[in-house]
Design a protein around this motif. Structure first.
Motif, PDB file in Angstrom:
ATOM      1  N   SER A  85       7.039  -4.559  -4.336  1.00 59.08           N
ATOM      2  CA  SER A  85       6.582  -3.437  -5.162  1.00 59.08           C
ATOM      3  C   SER A  85       6.750  -2.107  -4.417  1.00 59.08           C
ATOM      4  CB  SER A  85       5.119  -3.680  -5.580  1.00 59.08           C
ATOM      5  OG  SER A  85       4.397  -2.494  -5.737  1.00 59.08           O
ATOM      6  N   ILE A  86       6.350  -2.084  -3.152  1.00 52.36           N
ATOM      7  CA  ILE A  86       6.476  -0.846  -2.362  1.00 52.36           C
ATOM      8  C   ILE A  86       7.938  -0.424  -2.256  1.00 52.36           C
ATOM      9  CG2 ILE A  86       6.560  -0.229   0.135  1.00 52.36           C
ATOM     10  CD1 ILE A  86       4.065   0.765  -1.296  1.00 52.36           C
ATOM     11  N   GLN A  87       8.826  -1.405  -2.162  1.00 51.53           N
ATOM     12  CA  GLN A  87      10.248  -1.076  -2.007  1.00 51.53           C
ATOM     13  C   GLN A  87      10.872  -0.515  -3.286  1.00 51.53           C
ATOM     14  OE1 GLN A  87      12.625  -3.924   0.156  1.00 51.53           O
ATOM     15  NE2 GLN A  87      10.845  -4.629   1.316  1.00 51.53           N
ATOM     16  N   LYS A  88      10.054  -0.465  -4.351  1.00 49.92           N
ATOM     17  CA  LYS A  88      10.552   0.130  -5.607  1.00 49.92           C
ATOM     18  C   LYS A  88       9.855   1.445  -5.902  1.00 49.92           C
ATOM     19  CE  LYS A  88      11.516  -4.212  -7.974  1.00 49.92           C
ATOM     20  NZ  LYS A  88      10.531  -5.183  -8.428  1.00 49.92           N
ATOM     21  N   ARG A  89       8.851   1.809  -5.111  1.00 46.26           N
ATOM     22  CA  ARG A  89       8.077   3.015  -5.468  1.00 46.26           C
ATOM     23  C   ARG A  89       8.723   4.275  -4.888  1.00 46.26           C
ATOM     24  NH1 ARG A  89       1.878   1.800  -4.919  1.00 46.26           N
ATOM     25  NH2 ARG A  89       1.777   3.790  -6.026  1.00 46.26           N
ATOM     26  N   ILE A 124       7.716  12.443  -1.011  1.00 52.18           N
ATOM     27  CA  ILE A 124       7.254  12.858   0.326  1.00 52.18           C
ATOM     28  C   ILE A 124       8.428  13.221   1.225  1.00 52.18           C
ATOM     29  CG2 ILE A 124       5.019  11.672   0.372  1.00 52.18           C
ATOM     30  CD1 ILE A 124       6.761   9.608   2.242  1.00 52.18           C
ATOM     31  N   MET A 125       9.581  12.586   0.986  1.00 50.87           N
ATOM     32  CA  MET A 125      10.748  12.856   1.847  1.00 50.87           C
ATOM     33  C   MET A 125      11.176  14.319   1.707  1.00 50.87           C
ATOM     34  SD  MET A 125      12.722   9.306   1.059  1.00 50.87           S
ATOM     35  CE  MET A 125      14.268   9.725   1.829  1.00 50.87           C
ATOM     36  N   LYS A 126      11.096  14.841   0.489  1.00 50.23           N
ATOM     37  CA  LYS A 126      11.554  16.213   0.243  1.00 50.23           C
ATOM     38  C   LYS A 126      10.683  17.233   1.011  1.00 50.23           C
ATOM     39  CE  LYS A 126      12.729  19.294  -3.603  1.00 50.23           C
ATOM     40  NZ  LYS A 126      11.726  20.356  -3.499  1.00 50.23           N
ATOM     41  N   PRO A 127       9.369  17.256   0.783  1.00 51.64           N
ATOM     42  CA  PRO A 127       8.581  18.257   1.529  1.00 51.64           C
ATOM     43  C   PRO A 127       8.607  18.035   3.038  1.00 51.64           C
ATOM     44  CG  PRO A 127       7.140  16.786   0.283  1.00 51.64           C
ATOM     45  CD  PRO A 127       8.529  16.518  -0.180  1.00 51.64           C
ATOM     46  N   SER A 147       0.783  -1.236   0.000  1.00 52.56           N
ATOM     47  CA  SER A 147       0.000   0.000   0.000  1.00 52.56           C
ATOM     48  C   SER A 147       0.822   1.296   0.000  1.00 52.56           C
ATOM     49  CB  SER A 147      -0.925  -0.012   1.219  1.00 52.56           C
ATOM     50  OG  SER A 147      -1.584   1.218   1.333  1.00 52.56           O
ATOM     51  N   GLY A 148       0.791   1.983  -1.113  1.00 52.15           N
ATOM     52  CA  GLY A 148       1.438   3.294  -1.233  1.00 52.15           C
ATOM     53  C   GLY A 148       0.773   4.318  -0.333  1.00 52.15           C
ATOM     54  N   THR A 149      -0.546   4.227  -0.219  1.00 50.95           N
ATOM     55  CA  THR A 149      -1.281   5.187   0.619  1.00 50.95           C
ATOM     56  C   THR A 149      -0.846   5.050   2.078  1.00 50.95           C
ATOM     57  OG1 THR A 149      -3.138   4.936  -0.901  1.00 50.95           O
ATOM     58  CG2 THR A 149      -3.589   6.063   1.164  1.00 50.95           C
ATOM     59  N   ASP A 185      15.999   6.206  -2.104  1.00 51.17           N
ATOM     60  CA  ASP A 185      14.764   7.004  -2.071  1.00 51.17           C
ATOM     61  C   ASP A 185      13.499   6.149  -2.100  1.00 51.17           C
ATOM     62  OD1 ASP A 185      16.155   9.381  -1.890  1.00 51.17           O
ATOM     63  OD2 ASP A 185      16.231   9.674  -4.062  1.00 51.17           O
ATOM     64  N   CYS A 186      13.631   4.898  -1.665  1.00 59.02           N
ATOM     65  CA  CYS A 186      12.462   4.022  -1.572  1.00 59.02           C
ATOM     66  C   CYS A 186      12.398   3.484  -0.142  1.00 59.02           C
ATOM     67  CB  CYS A 186      12.601   2.837  -2.524  1.00 59.02           C
ATOM     68  SG  CYS A 186      12.679   3.314  -4.262  1.00 59.02           S
ATOM     69  N   ALA A 187      11.285   2.801   0.186  1.00 60.97           N
ATOM     70  CA  ALA A 187      11.205   2.125   1.482  1.00 60.97           C
ATOM     71  C   ALA A 187      12.207   0.961   1.476  1.00 60.97           C
ATOM     72  CB  ALA A 187       9.787   1.623   1.701  1.00 60.97           C
ATOM     73  N   PRO A 188      12.690   0.481   2.614  1.00 59.25           N
ATOM     74  CA  PRO A 188      12.327   0.884   3.979  1.00 59.25           C
ATOM     75  C   PRO A 188      12.791   2.306   4.328  1.00 59.25           C
ATOM     76  CG  PRO A 188      14.028  -0.825   3.993  1.00 59.25           C
ATOM     77  CD  PRO A 188      13.572  -0.693   2.586  1.00 59.25           C
ATOM     78  N   LEU A 189      11.945   2.963   5.142  1.00 59.61           N
ATOM     79  CA  LEU A 189      12.232   4.329   5.573  1.00 59.61           C
ATOM     80  C   LEU A 189      12.462   4.345   7.082  1.00 59.61           C
ATOM     81  CD1 LEU A 189       9.332   6.235   3.711  1.00 59.61           C
ATOM     82  CD2 LEU A 189      11.697   5.945   2.930  1.00 59.61           C
ATOM     83  N   LEU A 190      13.402   5.192   7.489  1.00 61.05           N
ATOM     84  CA  LEU A 190      13.666   5.396   8.911  1.00 61.05           C
ATOM     85  C   LEU A 190      13.233   6.821   9.242  1.00 61.05           C
ATOM     86  CD1 LEU A 190      14.984   4.142  11.415  1.00 61.05           C
ATOM     87  CD2 LEU A 190      17.145   5.127  10.676  1.00 61.05           C
ATOM     88  N   ILE A 191      12.393   6.951  10.247  1.00 60.54           N
ATOM     89  CA  ILE A 191      11.857   8.278  10.559  1.00 60.54           C
ATOM     90  C   ILE A 191      12.161   8.628  12.021  1.00 60.54           C
ATOM     91  CG2 ILE A 191       9.770   9.712  10.636  1.00 60.54           C
ATOM     92  CD1 ILE A 191       8.584   7.946   8.452  1.00 60.54           C
TER      93      ILE A 191
END
Ligand code: S3P
Length: 441
Positions: free
Chosen positions: A120-124, A129-132, A95-97, A147-153
């Motif tokens: 698929s998500i790991q390629k999107r 969203i990271m920029k803004p 899920s991209g959303t 610039d794809c997932a996994p993301l660390l926040i």
């Protein structure tokens, strides 16, 4: 699981009700979790994507009850500051959303989190969203540096910005607006054309200070203020049927001569209903019955009658965000129209669950339909009433919308047409009962 579909030789008739809207279902859980009080949801989409959203919020300490058939949900909201640090990595599945909207929320928390999903998500693309979010003060990084997932926040204190987005994307817009709830001052997103506005409608209904303005040049400007409190809706939130799911039946009725069907209880929010505009411009006989409001969303029953002499059209510009998820099935209907259909300004299709331009053109060609890939869309050579759908094998690339599109196109074949869909079960992302409902017509 693979599945073989054949041509139907009789018209589609009857009434069908599609599952709840995917975009609204996601937002009901996310904003329900951040509200004070209990949110009751009916008509929730029990597809894998929305269940991923539920699973992520449960991992952050939100108590969410699901009915046995998973279409009724009760969310015990903990307020805008009520999320807890997740005990494990948040899995957004396909899920991209979930990935993008959740990133907006997580950027402002006082804890760190990690977010991932399937192949698929790991390629999107997540840079969008990271920029803004980074401009707002967020610390968000792509763990593999691509610039794809996994993301660390690392959650941070955020400040409002004015962000001019290069894409009309409700996921980008919503990620920024959700972060904006926590930010100091106002947060504004400008998008090239208004994308689906479910987040704005729901935020307003829950008490946020949010406004939308269409600028003289057609761009949309949405501003949200810092928010200390969202209040759960007093009434049950009834999710309308998803027009993106209704699209397959609307399209099937336009491909199979003599068809006359009604799709009941469909969300026809004008930022989503571009498919109706496109089909009407091709000459289709589509009428809306029983128009009403359900909460803050417009709803109707959609009646579609097969129409002789459907003709090709050009689809582009501000219409694209209003029908972005429907473009594959619109391309299939274009195969049965007279003359060419040109889809342009739709480069976003390349970064969906699959590259939907390449995959559609390939699939159409496999079934004997001439189609051409362009930089930002495709051209489909319509065959009119003489449409011949050949047998063939379609690689769905595990993209639910590609699978449903070719299942519908197969119906326009003859008795001997056999269309084999690889990984046909990927439809469970957005429409678990799709093949059964199609058969019922
Ligand atoms: C969605 C927005 C659209 C759409 C997706 C759902 C949403 O994506 O394709 O299926 O719920 O906000 P983009 O915002 O990337 O265009």
């Amino acid at each position: 699981m693979d599945k073989t579909l054949k041509g139907v030789l009789r018209p589609l008739k009857g009434t069908v009700k599609v599952p709840g809207d995917k975009s609204i279902s996601h937002r009901s859980v996310m904003l329900g979790a951040l509200s004070e009080g209990t949110t009751h949801v009916t008509g929730f989409l029990n597809g894998a994507d929305c269940l991923s959203t539920i699973s992520c919020f449960r991992k952050m300490g939100i108590d969410i009850e699901l009915s046995e058939d998973e279409t009724e949900v009760t969310i015990h909201g903990k307020g805008i500051r009520g999320l807890q640090k997740p005990s494990e990595i948040l899995d957004c599945g396909n899920s991209g959303t979930t990935t993008r909207l959740l990133s907006g929320i997580l950027s402002a928390q006082d804890f760190d989190s990690e977010l991932t999903g399937d192949e698929s998500i790991q390629k999107r693309p997540m840079k969008r969203i990271m920029k803004p979010l980074s401009e707002m003060g967020a610390e968000i990084s792509s763990i593999r540096g691509n610039d794809c997932a996994p993301l660390l926040i690392h959650g941070q204190k955020l400040h409002g910005i004015r962000y001019v987005s290069p894409v009309a994307s409700a996921q980008v817009k919503s990620a920024i607006l959700f972060a904006g709830l926590y930010a100091e001052g106002d947060t504004t997103v400008v998008e090239p054309a208004l994308s689906r506005d479910h987040s704005e409608r729901m935020l307003k209904a829950l008490g946020a200070d949010i406004s939308t303005r269409i600028l003289p040049d057609g761009r949309a400007e949405i501003t949200v203020s810092h928010c200390d409190k969202l209040s759960a809706p007093k009434e049950t939130l009834e999710v309308p049927g998803d027009i993106s799911s209704a699209a397959y039946f609307i399209s099937a009725a336009l491909l199979v001569p003599g068809s006359d069907i009604v799709v009941q209880n469909v969300g026809i929010n004008e930022t989503r209903a571009g498919i109706l505009t496109a089909y009407r411009s091709m000459g289709a006989d589509i009428t809306l019955e029983n128009r009403r409001m359900s909460g803050s969303e417009d709803v109707a029953d959609i009646r579609v009658r097969f129409t002789e002499g459907l003709h090709g059209t050009e689809i582009g510009g501000a219409l694209i965000p209003q029908l972005i998820d429907e473009l594959p099935v619109i391309a299939a209907v274009a195969a049965g129209a007279e003359g060419d259909t040109v889809i342009k300004d739709a480069a976003e299709l390349k970064v969906k669950e699959s590259n939907r331009i390449a995959v559609m053109v390939d699939g159409l060609k496999t079934l004997g339909i001439e189609a051409l890939e362009t930089e930002d869309g495709m051209v489909i050579k319509g065959q009119g009433r003489g449409l011949k759908v050949q047998s063939g094998e379609i690689d769905t690339h595990k993209d639910h919308r590609i699978a449903m599109t070719f299942a519908v196109l197969a119906l326009a074949g003859s008795e001997s047409t056999e269309v084999k869909l690889l990984d046909a079960d990927c439809i469970s992302i957005s429409y678990p009962g799709f093949y059964e409902d199609l058969a019922s017509l």
